[in-house]
Design a protein around this motif. Structure first.
Motif, short mmCIF file in Angstrom:
data_model
loop_
_atom_site.label_atom_id
_atom_site.label_comp_id
_atom_site.label_asym_id
_atom_site.label_seq_id
_atom_site.Cartn_x
_atom_site.Cartn_y
_atom_site.Cartn_z
N TYR A 26 131.99 -5.25 23.62
CA TYR A 26 133.37 -5.06 24.08
C TYR A 26 133.59 -3.63 24.59
N ALA A 27 133.05 -2.66 23.87
CA ALA A 27 133.21 -1.26 24.27
C ALA A 27 132.51 -0.99 25.61
N HIS A 28 131.40 -1.65 25.84
CA HIS A 28 130.67 -1.47 27.09
C HIS A 28 131.49 -1.97 28.28
N ASN A 29 132.14 -3.12 28.09
CA ASN A 29 132.96 -3.69 29.16
C ASN A 29 133.98 -4.64 28.55
N PRO A 30 135.24 -4.20 28.39
CA PRO A 30 136.25 -5.07 27.78
C PRO A 30 136.78 -6.15 28.74
N ARG A 31 136.21 -6.22 29.93
CA ARG A 31 136.69 -7.19 30.92
C ARG A 31 135.65 -8.28 31.20
N TRP A 32 135.03 -8.77 30.18
CA TRP A 32 134.06 -9.86 30.34
C TRP A 32 134.80 -11.12 30.75
N TRP A 33 134.19 -11.91 31.60
CA TRP A 33 134.82 -13.14 32.09
C TRP A 33 135.15 -14.11 30.97
N PHE A 34 134.38 -14.10 29.90
CA PHE A 34 134.63 -15.05 28.81
C PHE A 34 135.79 -14.61 27.91
N LEU A 35 136.33 -13.43 28.14
CA LEU A 35 137.50 -12.96 27.39
C LEU A 35 138.79 -13.08 28.20
N TYR A 36 138.68 -13.50 29.46
CA TYR A 36 139.84 -13.58 30.36
C TYR A 36 140.72 -14.79 30.01
N VAL A 37 142.02 -14.56 29.94
CA VAL A 37 142.98 -15.62 29.65
C VAL A 37 144.05 -15.63 30.74
N ASP A 38 144.24 -16.78 31.38
CA ASP A 38 145.28 -16.95 32.38
C ASP A 38 146.29 -17.93 31.79
N THR A 39 147.43 -17.40 31.34
CA THR A 39 148.42 -18.25 30.66
C THR A 39 149.04 -19.29 31.59
N TYR A 40 149.04 -19.03 32.89
CA TYR A 40 149.55 -20.04 33.83
C TYR A 40 148.61 -21.23 33.90
N GLU A 41 147.31 -20.96 34.02
CA GLU A 41 146.33 -22.03 34.07
C GLU A 41 146.28 -22.81 32.76
N LEU A 42 146.48 -22.10 31.65
CA LEU A 42 146.49 -22.77 30.34
C LEU A 42 147.76 -23.57 30.13
N GLY A 43 148.84 -23.19 30.83
CA GLY A 43 150.12 -23.86 30.63
C GLY A 43 150.76 -23.50 29.30
N SER A 44 150.39 -22.34 28.76
CA SER A 44 150.95 -21.92 27.48
C SER A 44 151.23 -20.42 27.50
#
Length: 167
Positions: A26-44
């Protein structure tokens, strides 16, 4: 499988090492694709826009790490659009927000982040112009999660390649 009796390393030691490995990743790169959350796409996790309001909490987001962006959906019944708000520096936001001739509008265009406090551990975002009508707008944050701490042998990591943790 060679240490079934846990004489070489206890479960707690292994879990502690895996948590350290997650922290390094996480410290190396906190923007990993597997940590990305799009609340619009989730609908929540949407945040309803409220008349006269310009400040909204991020407190309800799950495992919030940091904000990536902010989508806004305007739906009046006859018009339904969604667009990305533009993040601006505090100085520019304040210049836009201080204009007394700006009227409330249902189409905010920019936002800035404001610090956390005792009511919201994750802080807030402010938009301008202020929202004119309740019930026609919704904010959808996009963000990167913090990795959840592992605390039992049954836990699973979010890292899609667990060999990274082992290495």
């Amino acid at each position: 499988t060679a240490d079934r009796e846990r004489k070489i390393a206890t479960d707690e030691e292994i879990i502690r090492a895996l948590n350290r490995a997650q922290d390094i990743i996480y410290a190396h790169n906190p923007r990993w694709w597997f940590l990305y959350v799009d609340t619009y796409e989730l609908g929540s996790l949407s945040i309803p826009a409220t008349a006269g309001e310009d400040k909204y909490t991020l407190a309800n987001l799950t495992n919030f790490g940091h904000l990536a962006g902010l989508k806004y959906q305007y739906n009046s019944g006859s018009e339904n659009v969604i667009y990305q708000l533009r993040k601006v520096a505090e100085v520019e936001f304040d210049r836009l927000d201080v204009d007394q001739n700006t009227t409330d509008d249902n189409h905010p265009s920019v936002y800035k982040l404001t610090p956390a406090d005792s009511s919201s551990d994750y802080g807030y975002f402010k938009v301008t112009p202020d929202i004119k009508d309740s019930g026609v707008g919704t904010f959808y944050p996009t963000y990167y999660e913090k990795m959840a701490n592992l605390d039992s042998p049954a836990d699973t990591t979010q890292v899609p390649l667990p060999d990274l943790l082992i290495d």
